[in-house]
Design an enzyme around this catalytic site. Sequence first.
Site, PDB file in Angstrom:
ATOM      1  N   CYS A  98     -13.023 -79.717 -12.529  1.00  0.00           N
ATOM      2  CA  CYS A  98     -12.249 -79.725 -11.278  1.00  0.00           C
ATOM      3  C   CYS A  98     -13.159 -79.559 -10.052  1.00  0.00           C
ATOM      4  O   CYS A  98     -13.865 -80.494  -9.690  1.00  0.00           O
ATOM      5  CB  CYS A  98     -11.136 -78.678 -11.313  1.00  0.00           C
ATOM      6  SG  CYS A  98      -9.866 -78.950 -10.048  1.00  0.00           S
ATOM      7  N   HIS A 203      -8.430 -80.114 -16.218  1.00  0.00           N
ATOM      8  CA  HIS A 203      -8.650 -78.741 -16.670  1.00  0.00           C
ATOM      9  C   HIS A 203      -8.534 -78.648 -18.186  1.00  0.00           C
ATOM     10  O   HIS A 203      -7.475 -78.301 -18.724  1.00  0.00           O
ATOM     11  CB  HIS A 203      -7.640 -77.799 -16.011  1.00  0.00           C
ATOM     12  CG  HIS A 203      -7.993 -77.424 -14.618  1.00  0.00           C
ATOM     13  ND1 HIS A 203      -8.845 -76.378 -14.316  1.00  0.00           N
ATOM     14  CD2 HIS A 203      -7.626 -77.950 -13.427  1.00  0.00           C
ATOM     15  CE1 HIS A 203      -8.971 -76.274 -13.001  1.00  0.00           C
ATOM     16  NE2 HIS A 203      -8.245 -77.223 -12.443  1.00  0.00           N
ATOM     17  N   GLU A 205      -9.632 -76.422 -20.123  1.00  0.00           N
ATOM     18  CA  GLU A 205      -9.399 -75.033 -20.557  1.00  0.00           C
ATOM     19  C   GLU A 205      -7.922 -74.663 -20.552  1.00  0.00           C
ATOM     20  O   GLU A 205      -7.528 -73.637 -21.136  1.00  0.00           O
ATOM     21  CB  GLU A 205     -10.209 -74.062 -19.688  1.00  0.00           C
ATOM     22  CG  GLU A 205      -9.603 -73.678 -18.352  1.00  0.00           C
ATOM     23  CD  GLU A 205      -9.659 -74.760 -17.279  1.00  0.00           C
ATOM     24  OE1 GLU A 205      -9.165 -74.491 -16.160  1.00  0.00           O
ATOM     25  OE2 GLU A 205     -10.202 -75.852 -17.539  1.00  0.00           O
TER      26      GLU A 205
END
Length: 227
Positions: A98, A203, A205
Amino acid sequence: MKWLLTYPEDGPSVARYKAFVEACGAEPHMIDSNYKHPGSLDEFAALLLPGGGDVEPSRYGDSWRHPTVYGVHPPRDELEIRLIREFLDMGRPIFGICRGIQILNVFFGGGLIQHVPDVVPTDVERHEKVESYDEVHALKADPSTRLGAAFADVVETNSAHHQAIDPDRLGSGLVVAAVSGAGIIEAVESVDPNLRISAVQWHPERLNPDHPAAARLVDHWRSYLID
């Protein structure tokens, strides 16, 4: 093996970033909340530049600031730019998520779209969160790139950002590896494979570990970790 993350140790998403780095087979070391340089970098096998607030527009040559720009923190900009240079000098991998893809582009002389909806209206494709949920959009990878080839079977990914790399101001030495359905840059890597730079706009994660957009990235980044 340790990775250095330029995300504060008391940040709200720290657990997710730690879990993702551990999935990559590494031990995460978070920067402190004051963005103080950690000193010796010898113990770190890679640098991960995670998400966060916006980069100061003047750093990429914009003399104006969009009213939606938020979370600008010059000490973080300064530390990340310094660390990118130091990891490059050491010949160690640099990864971005990001904001991370954005600060890498800025480091290499590129610029950013300050507000994506000004370029791609939300009724065409949405990149910001809807309430508290990540948006989802198509992903189109370029199989001629190393990173793009890793995402050959990935058709969509998550999204939670309002800025992105300006395709007319791509940083020198970077190549686009994937774009969204509407053409927003979603992944880049270094033209020179020896630099081992790889970054995504989404993202991973925050995705389920077995989601292709996360799992393929884990495998790809692990392949970079050769001293």
